[in-house]
Write an enzyme that holds these catalytic residues in place. Structure first.
Site, short mmCIF file in Angstrom:
data_model
loop_
_atom_site.label_atom_id
_atom_site.label_comp_id
_atom_site.label_asym_id
_atom_site.label_seq_id
_atom_site.Cartn_x
_atom_site.Cartn_y
_atom_site.Cartn_z
N ARG A 169 -3.09 3.72 14.66
CA ARG A 169 -2.00 3.26 15.55
C ARG A 169 -2.54 3.19 16.96
O ARG A 169 -3.41 4.00 17.34
CB ARG A 169 -0.85 4.28 15.59
CG ARG A 169 -0.31 4.68 14.27
CD ARG A 169 0.94 3.86 13.92
NE ARG A 169 1.55 4.39 12.72
CZ ARG A 169 1.13 4.16 11.48
NH1 ARG A 169 0.06 3.41 11.29
NH2 ARG A 169 1.73 4.66 10.44
N ARG B 106 0.84 -1.19 0.00
CA ARG B 106 0.00 0.00 0.00
C ARG B 106 0.88 1.24 0.00
O ARG B 106 2.05 1.19 0.33
CB ARG B 106 -0.92 -0.01 1.22
CG ARG B 106 -2.02 -1.05 1.06
CD ARG B 106 -2.84 -1.16 2.31
NE ARG B 106 -3.55 0.04 2.60
CZ ARG B 106 -3.63 0.58 3.81
NH1 ARG B 106 -3.02 0.03 4.83
NH2 ARG B 106 -4.33 1.68 4.00
N LYS C 23 3.52 -7.25 12.22
CA LYS C 23 2.76 -7.47 10.97
C LYS C 23 3.08 -8.85 10.37
O LYS C 23 4.24 -9.18 10.16
CB LYS C 23 3.07 -6.36 9.98
CG LYS C 23 2.29 -6.49 8.69
CD LYS C 23 2.14 -5.17 7.98
CE LYS C 23 1.63 -5.36 6.57
NZ LYS C 23 1.27 -4.13 5.90
C1 BTN Z 1 0.49 -3.93 2.34
O1 BTN Z 1 1.18 -2.96 2.03
O2 BTN Z 1 0.34 -4.28 3.50
C2 BTN Z 1 -0.18 -4.75 1.25
C3 BTN Z 1 0.74 -5.80 0.70
C4 BTN Z 1 0.13 -6.64 -0.39
C5 BTN Z 1 1.15 -7.57 -1.01
C6 BTN Z 1 0.53 -8.54 -1.97
S1 BTN Z 1 1.64 -9.84 -2.45
C7 BTN Z 1 0.50 -10.37 -3.65
C8 BTN Z 1 -0.10 -9.13 -4.29
N1 BTN Z 1 0.72 -8.67 -5.37
C9 BTN Z 1 1.30 -7.50 -5.13
O3 BTN Z 1 2.08 -6.89 -5.89
N2 BTN Z 1 0.92 -7.06 -3.90
C10 BTN Z 1 0.00 -7.98 -3.28
#
Ligand code: BTN
Length: 323
Positions: free
Chosen positions: A319, A119, A184
């Site tokens: 948070r 994100r 996390k």
């Molecule tokens: C976050 O930032 O917490 C979200 C992470 C999401 C990662 C997943 S891995 C599979 C899918 N493909 C990506 O490029 N991102 C999501």
């Protein structure tokens, strides 16, 4: 590059047992010189494999590797439309490029993402054969308004799948994260293609830390944990993928029909911050209050001066107040 070449695959399969293999034997297997063996090893190290060399013994993977297996995932999920790839830029991107031709539930899983997306434009660290990089397509016929609670439902589906594997104690942090004891474990990134008053195409991306290689863990700028630390035995990514497909398909079908209302009680059970003092960060402002869970639209409920107000939106993060 979308997959390793023949020699890369042979080397990968050889090293997957976690045993030592001499440079000479590897050279013979690949039909290449000792110097070239070094280059093949380097190529695997560059995509995040933890391979080391001991003089007199040879090369060894730091842990035995279980690779993704489409047949096992199909068998566990009871679902056919699964793309298992070795190397992709991003599993989300892979599905987004195919949106007009996809069916509900179609899933892409990769061993490695060269440009895994998190994100807020962050990178999602995606070493080879270590974690789960998973994306599923779902069309929301009710349109884009139905997408507002989607990440919360997906979080519940991930916890349910983990519980089916015997992993307890994972909680949800509104709106997109899974935590275990304050660290996390997994993140959700939903990407949408939608036009006003039309169906909304969603690609649901899920990244779950399964086995974090030491060097890759250093690249992450927040406390993290992986499933192999939580669980007593190593987690099988094929089983996890199959269970996740089943759980997501079942919950998404129900969500399309009934929305988030039937899932509110489960969210309250899993909410990491429920009834705690929190700081809600909206752009540059910090809003202090008590977390009171979520409503049917997926908005966060924050109690401020005895009044509960809903908060929803893209760039909001939450948070604990004492952090
Ligand atoms: C976050 O930032 O917490 C979200 C992470 C999401 C990662 C997943 S891995 C599979 C899918 N493909 C990506 O490029 N991102 C999501």
């Amino acid at each position: 590059m979308s997959e390793l070449n023949d020699q890369g695959n042979k080397l990968l399969k050889l090293l997957a047992d976690g045993e030592f293999h001499s440079g000479e034997k590897i050279g013979e297997l690949l039909g290449v010189s000792r110097t070239s063996v070094n280059n093949y090893i380097k190529a695997l190290q560059e995509i995040g494999l933890d391979i080391y060399k001991v003089t007199g013994k040879g090369y060894c993977s730091a842990t035995p590797l279980t690779l993704l297996d489409k047949n096992i995932i199909k068998q566990v999920s009871g679902f056919e439309h699964i793309h298992v790839e070795q190397i992709l830029s991003s599993t989300n991107q892979y599905l987004l490029e195919k949106v007009p031709d996809l069916n509900n539930g179609q899933t892409c899983i990769a061993e490695y993402q060269a440009a895994g997306r998190g994100r807020r434009g962050r990178e999602w660290v995606s070493p080879f054969a270590s974690h789960l990089y998973f994306s599923m397509y779902w069309r929301l016929d009710a349109g884009i308004d139905r997408a507002s609670g989607l990440s919360l439902l997906v979080g519940i589906a991930v916890v349910n799948a983990l519980e089916k594997l015997g992993i307890q104690g994972v909680g949800l942090k509104w709106p997109n994260d899974l935590y275990y004891q304050g660290k996390k474990l997994a993140g959700i990134l939903i990407e949408l293609q939608a036009q006003a008053s039309d169906a909304c195409h969603s690609v649901i991306g899920i990244g779950i830390n399964v086995r974090m290689p030491a060097e890759q863990g250093k690249l992450i700028d927040q406390p993290w944990i992986d499933l192999n630390t939580i669980n007593t035995k190593p987690v099988d990514r094929n089983q996890l993928s199959g269970l996740l497909i089943k759980e997501l398909q079942s919950l998404l079908a129900s969500y399309e029909e009934k929305g988030l209302a039937p899932f509110l009680a489960r969210w309250f059970e899993l909410d990491c911050f429920i009834n705690q003092q929190v700081n809600l960060i909206v752009a540059d402002n910090v809003q202090k209050g008590i977390c009171r869970g979520i409503n049917e639209q997926g908005a966060l409920l924050l109690e401020i001066d005895n009044e509960v107000k809903p908060y929803i939106g893209g760039e909001i993060s939450l948070r604990l107040a004492n952090n």
